[in-house]
Motif scaffolding. Sequence first.
Motif, mmCIF file in Angstrom:
data_model
loop_
_atom_site.group_PDB
_atom_site.id
_atom_site.type_symbol
_atom_site.label_atom_id
_atom_site.label_comp_id
_atom_site.label_asym_id
_atom_site.label_seq_id
_atom_site.Cartn_x
_atom_site.Cartn_y
_atom_site.Cartn_z
ATOM 1 N N THR A 256 0.809 -1.220 0.000
ATOM 2 C CA THR A 256 0.000 0.000 0.000
ATOM 3 C C THR A 256 0.843 1.271 0.000
ATOM 4 N N HIS A 448 -6.121 -2.392 10.660
ATOM 5 C CA HIS A 448 -5.439 -1.324 9.928
ATOM 6 C C HIS A 448 -3.984 -1.281 10.386
ATOM 7 N N ASP A 449 -3.086 -0.834 9.503
ATOM 8 C CA ASP A 449 -1.675 -0.820 9.888
ATOM 9 C C ASP A 449 -1.353 0.228 10.949
ATOM 10 N N PHE A 454 -7.350 3.207 13.446
ATOM 11 C CA PHE A 454 -8.450 2.232 13.439
ATOM 12 C C PHE A 454 -9.453 2.551 14.545
ATOM 13 N N ARG A 457 -11.591 5.480 13.721
ATOM 14 C CA ARG A 457 -12.530 5.289 12.611
ATOM 15 C C ARG A 457 -13.574 4.216 12.890
ATOM 16 N N ASP A 458 -13.301 3.286 13.770
ATOM 17 C CA ASP A 458 -14.168 2.134 14.010
ATOM 18 C C ASP A 458 -15.379 2.553 14.844
#
Length: 477
Positions: A256, A448-449, A454, A457-458
């Motif tokens: 990515t 997520h990396d 994460f 956003r979660d």
Amino acid sequence: MDARSDRNAIPLAVDLDGTLIATDLLWEGLFILLKKNPLYIFLVPFWAAGGPARLKQAIAQRVDIDPAMLPYRAPLLDRLRTEHAEGRKLVLATGTPRKFADAIAVHLGIFDRVLATDGLDNLTSGKKRASLLAAYGDAGFDYAGNSRHDLQVFDAARSAIVVAPDRHAARWQAAHGAETMPAPKPTLRTVIKMLRVHQWLKNSLIAVPMMLSHEYFNSNMIWACLLAFISFSAIASAIYILNDFFDLALDRKHVTKRNRPFASGELSIPFGLGAIVVLLAIGVGTGCLLPIEFLGVLGGYMVVTTAYSLSFKRMLLVDVLTLAGLYTIRVLAGAAATGVDVSFWLLAFSIFFFLSLALVKRFVELRTTAIAPGERIAGRGYRTEDQEIVAQAGMASAFSSALVLALYMDSVAVRELYPHPWLIWPLAPIVLYLTMRVWILARRDEMHDDPVVFIIRDWRSQIVVAIGAVLLVMGGW
């Protein structure tokens, strides 16, 4: 003789930097060199004083490039391969040092000849024109270039292909009606990706000291937190850009990260350097509006995060401890900006909590990177067999953060600050839920990396964090 035969009788000379590849190898080589040893920065001015060719050769002698990982301009490269297959002679004519140019020519296998910077002869502009005229005569070659440095060569060529032109080459192309191969223009989204705007969410940690001191409606503190947020966000983006420069080769090997603006060639390194200057000015200028203690913390953040980019990120365990420290520095910055004292409890919780999340980051890299046993992840100090110990350390840190929080809730400080301390007791299981869920999803390869991004956003994490915030506020009323 038909048109194709006539064309094939004339060699096509192709520029490298900005034309065949969407980057500049002088800049890339410089950052590879500084990554090897930052002290080379003191030699660069002396090399530059000897002229461009001297600088290029000095860098090329000390670094290597991987031709397979460079961001080639696909439409032009496809055309060159087609013309090579049809028997046309292709010449790589570049101001890049011969060492780099030869490596690229060997890798591509389509060039019949290489003209490059050699010795003290910098093969750009007039010197490139003279070399091509000496080899093929006036109008005895076609030429593909992209910048103002190619204008003299365009004038000497039979015909020109203007690739991803700068404003000077675009003006020449419009005046002469030459063939053009435009590249997509950078968009606002590209700039946002460069700045890593989503990473600014981490800087909301600056407000933690104000929130824990129950100064929710103190306008002076809110303003100070806003200024500190802007300052840290600008500085963080500047460091992210610098980090991208040092990690170009590594990012291009990543699934990515190879799509990042500088790794992909969407944005140029000089553009990024200009952005760094502007961001540093914004960050430091905004910081000057806050107490001097904030500037001290901001300076420490800049030093540590730069050291992380240059060195610490490649050191086993030092990298995750540094990441945890950088999160905690944001809390200290909030305290310095607002004048609120930071307790031992908050610092202890922050270190353990963010160490767990930093270890998640490395665990995800180990799970998603294909490496043979015994080999390290590129640019890291970890090997495949380290997965279990990293996971164990991460879970232990998560439980340690919950334990610190539980002990804090039974302390005298809580009874003094919170009229209803029993309302904040659920915070410990909330922290455990957040961290354990992150680790479970990491083991499922669904993480997520960046676990902090994460959590932000979660939606499940958002609900749990909101519940914890409500309990914290109600407990303080």
